[in-house]
Design a protein around this motif. Structure first.
Motif, PDB file in Angstrom:
ATOM      1  N   PHE A 571     -27.875 116.645  60.171  1.00 23.05           N
ATOM      2  CA  PHE A 571     -26.943 117.521  60.880  1.00 23.05           C
ATOM      3  C   PHE A 571     -26.637 118.781  60.070  1.00 23.05           C
ATOM      4  O   PHE A 571     -26.398 119.849  60.630  1.00 23.05           O
ATOM      5  N   LEU A 605     -22.285 115.524  68.433  1.00 23.75           N
ATOM      6  CA  LEU A 605     -21.754 114.897  67.221  1.00 23.75           C
ATOM      7  C   LEU A 605     -20.299 115.299  67.003  1.00 23.75           C
ATOM      8  O   LEU A 605     -19.442 114.449  66.720  1.00 23.75           O
ATOM      9  N   LYS A 609     -17.202 112.654  66.934  1.00 21.83           N
ATOM     10  CA  LYS A 609     -16.394 112.488  65.723  1.00 21.83           C
ATOM     11  C   LYS A 609     -14.934 112.837  65.992  1.00 21.83           C
ATOM     12  O   LYS A 609     -14.016 112.176  65.489  1.00 21.83           O
TER      13      LYS A 609
END
Length: 779
Positions: A571, A605, A609
């Motif tokens: 990432f 993502l 998160k």
């Protein structure tokens, strides 16, 4: 077996390898075969430029028969049986010297094969009498809990009571059909050699409330193999352990209880830490659970001495005739004959050999890092024309020192070099030294170049057969994969591609024979293995194409399942890609697929998160720890879409100072549980009241944070694993008032700290800017 294709690029194609290998026709070949061989254009023959005077290396000792997955399982099981009998207070009457008995029909019956067949039957026949009765007993004896892991796993628990096992005639008939040995004889062998050990495992599992015997193992930072050829010189278990060495279970050296040493692995344990705890040191031999149950670990021993190339080559030549010359004709064996001989050594447990391999050599001094010419090491005796030629080879993109950073590769997006991945590793082979089945780290591509020596034989399993290969290997030794989920990442396991089980699984496999001045390129998620037919010198490095990115994302999830640690943060790489796009880097302006993939993956993502953070209990927040966007100290300018001075540069925009920084320190924080890289945030969890005094973490770097795992009372957890821990803890407690406001001192999470690595809002602003720019540019 079909050979992989050999490619013959033109000089122009060869000078732009990333673009050449990205061509659709090459991509199709790579997908079909998993590997390709490249022969350089005529005239490309770089001088072998290792400093032979200073270059020295040590070697791995490889016992070929132990690398066969079935052989290793059989040897492990024999050692486990013997350790069990050693632990029975000196009862050594059943100490085994062979992992099998010979039955009445002269057929070998391996104890491990019989044991595995029993476990397979119990797990694949939920309707069997023994399985049904076992499940009923477990359910009747356990309090109800909708969230109990043991309850969910009860239907696959392999350890039924011994008396039920012995009375199940269907079980013995089924195993008799599989092994083609009479059921009565199978049961007799089981009762004589295995039944007591089996009963021990079942009782241990019951005591610990575990669903199967893999839960009986202790976690070891430095495990020892049951097949280690280093003889133990440990003290008797009657002696107290070394106070300076930490207990395997609690990791603490000092505790108000004596320590005991395992007479098999020689490791120390506190008496009180054992399950059940011991009140005194027992007489005779004492063996820990990891040596009785078996931890499944296997590793190569390394010789302590260091070789020069000439010393190692002389040693290889001395053995060459024995291994590669036909004793009748005096002729050197063909590649096919050497294959047969090699795999016979791997398969035959009682007629194998030991070989030496200089593998994964990561030199650090000039002239010792690579066999290719480099600017850091230029031999003194070169003429002017030779110096010019040397310099040309030092700059060439297919020099493996340069390939990871070649135009179009994504690995330069990191501010560091990674030994073995972006910096080559060297491999010095001897006859029949081997590299076992494996995938490249994070499914990247790899390039291997042979400088000199005898042919290297390769085998490739392309990505579309990788799942079938995984399933086959797990079916051959399911207990080893339970104990070592990342077994195939450890490069210690073989099975012959000519094995009938391999063929029955319909796994596609291809072969290559690599000679000096030839490259082997492996494509993403291609399993490969092979062996050396004599002394040779190779080196290898990793690189990427745009088409690799989905594989890199896939690797993250796969690694979490097996517990393998990532080498770099995927990432972070994608974040750097979109930042370079915002900065106006011309290289990325037309990379539609790469940009859209990076943007959407990062957005998903961030959203996931953020959702997890909102579910966290009321804990402290430290938003100053490592709060930065990598390669982005001026994020406000980037978010406002003001091009940086490097807007027209290519992907090699990092300074020499940055790219030459070797990865000696950790750049990422890893979760203690799943070993994943914590991209956005992590949590420090204080496990025991004694350690719940909050630590000052703001001044610690990533290496120091990762070292906290060695402190028994602390855990470094990713958001997902922390929430799982919180939910499991609260769900286990039946007292709803235990953690209410009036009893907040009982809350096991009250001193935990959420630490931000990056600012979520800053990343969200960057992604908004990226999204707008992509739409405006109609990419």
């Amino acid at each position: 077996m079909e050979l992989i294709p050999t490619l013959f690029p033109t000089a122009e194609e060869f000078s732009n390898p990333i673009e050449y290998l990205s061509e659709p026709k090459i991509q199709r070949i790579g997908h079909i075969y998993g590997m390709v061989k490249i022969k350089p254009p005529e005239g490309f023959n770089p001088p072998f430029s290792i400093n032979k005077e200073s270059f020295k290396f040590n070697v791995r000792i490889q016992h070929l028969a132990e690398l066969n997955i079935t052989n290793r399982g059989r040897m492990f099981f024999m050692k486990q049986l013997n350790n069990y009998h050693r632990a029975q207070r000196g009862k050594k009457s059943q100490m085994l010297t062979k992992p099998y008995v010979v039955c009445a029909n002269d057929q070998r019956l391996y104890f491990y094969d019989l044991f595995l067949n029993i476990l397979r039957y119990l797990n694949s026949n939920p309707g069997s009498d023994v399985k049904k009765e076992h499940i009923l007993k477990r359910k009747r004896g356990r309090p109800s809990s909708n969230n109990s892991a043991d309850e969910r796993n009860a239907s696959v628990a392999p350890l039924a009571p011994l008396e039920d096992l012995l009375s199940d005639t269907n079980l013995w008939r089924s195993i008799s059909r599989n092994l083609k040995i009479p059921a009565q004889e199978l049961q007799s062998v089981f009762e004589q050699y295995i039944s007591k050990y089996y009963n021990y495992l079942a009782l241990q599992a019951k005591i610990r409330g575990a669903a199967d015997f893999t839960k009986l193992l202790y976690t070891e930072e430095y495990p020892k193999s049951l097949l280690s050829d280093e003889e133990s010189e440990g003290s008797s278990s009657e002696e107290e352990g070394n106070d300076e060495e930490g207990c395997v279970i609690c990791d603490l050296p000092n505790k108000p209880t004596k320590m005991i040493l395992c007479d098999s692995c020689d490791k120390p344990f506190h008496l009180a830490c054992l399950t059940p705890p011991l009140t005194s040191v027992p007489k005779g031999e004492w063996i820990c659970n990891n040596c009785i149950v078996g931890n499944g670990y296997y590793g190569f021993r390394e010789e302590s001495r260091f070789y020069t190339l000439s010393e190692f080559k002389d040693q290889c030549d001395a053995r060459q005739r024995e291994l590669t010359i036909d004793p009748v004709t005096g002729k050197r064996l063909s590649v096919e004959e050497m294959e047969t001989k090699f795999w016979n050594y791997v398969d035959n447990l009682e007629n194998s050999i030991t070989v030496k391999y200089g593998a994964d050599i990561n030199g650090v001094e000039p002239g010792e890092i690579s066999g290719f010419p480099s600017v850091s090491y230029v031999p003194d005796n070169l003429s002017e024309s030779q110096r010019r030629e040397f310099a040309a080879y030092a700059d060439h993109p297919m020099n493996l020192l340069n390939l990871p950073n070649a135009k179009g590769s994504l690995l330069p997006m990191f501010d560091r070099r990674i030994s073995g991945m972006t910096v080559p590793w060297i491999y010095v082979g001897s006859t029949f030294s081997t590299f076992c089945w494996h995938l490249e780290d994070q499914y990247t591509l790899s390039a291997n170049y042979q400088h000199e020596g005898a042919p290297k034989i390769w085998y490739s399993i392309p990505e579309y057969s990788s799942d079938d290969f995984n399933n086959l290997m797990k079916s051959l030794a399911p207990d080893l994969f339970d104990k070592q989920p990342d077994l195939l990442h450890q490069l210690v396991t073989l099975i012959s591609p000519y094995d009938k089980r391999f063929k029955e699984a319909k796994i596609k496999c291809f072969k290559a024979v690599q000679n000096p001045n030839e490259y082997i390129i492996t494509f993403p998620k291609c399993y490969h293995a092979g062996f050396n037919s004599g002394y040779n010198f190779n080196e290898a490095v990793n690189f990427t194409l745009d088409s690799w990115v989905p594989y890199g994302i896939e690797a993250i999830g796969d690694y979490q399942v097996t517990g393998k640690q990532c080498v770099f943060d995927m990432f972070e790489l994608m974040l750097n890609v979109v930042i370079e796009f915002l900065k106006g880097n011309s290289f990325f302006q037309k990379k539609e697929g790469l940009l859209r993939t990076s943007y959407s993956e990062l957005l998903d993502l961030l959203n996931s998160k953020t959702k997890l953070i909102k579910q966290l209990p009321d804990i402290s927040v430290n938003d100053t720890f490592l709060k930065e966007i990598v390669r982005n100290s001026d994020s406000k300018r980037i978010i406002n879409k003001i091009p940086s001075p490097s807007a027209e540069s290519d992907t090699n925009s990092l300074s020499d100072n940055e790219t030459n920084h070797i990865d000696s320190e950790d750049f990422d924080v890893f979760c203690t549980k799943c070993h994943t890289i914590c991209f956005l945030a992590f949590i420090i969890h204080y496990k025991t009241p004694a350690t719940r005094k909050r630590r000052k973490l703001h001044s610690l770097n990533a290496t120091q944070i990762n070292a906290l795992k060695r402190e028994h009372g602390l855990e470094v957890l990713c958001l997902k694993d922390y929430l799982n821990l919180v939910n499991e803890t609260y769900n286990k407690d039946e007292d709803d008032d235990k953690y209410n406001d009036d009893n907040e001192n009982n809350d096991p999470f009250k001193n935990d700290v959420l630490n931000y690595i990056r600012d979520p809002q800053e990343i969200r602003d960057i992604l908004k800017a990226v999204g707008r720019k992509i739409e405006r540019a109609k990419i």
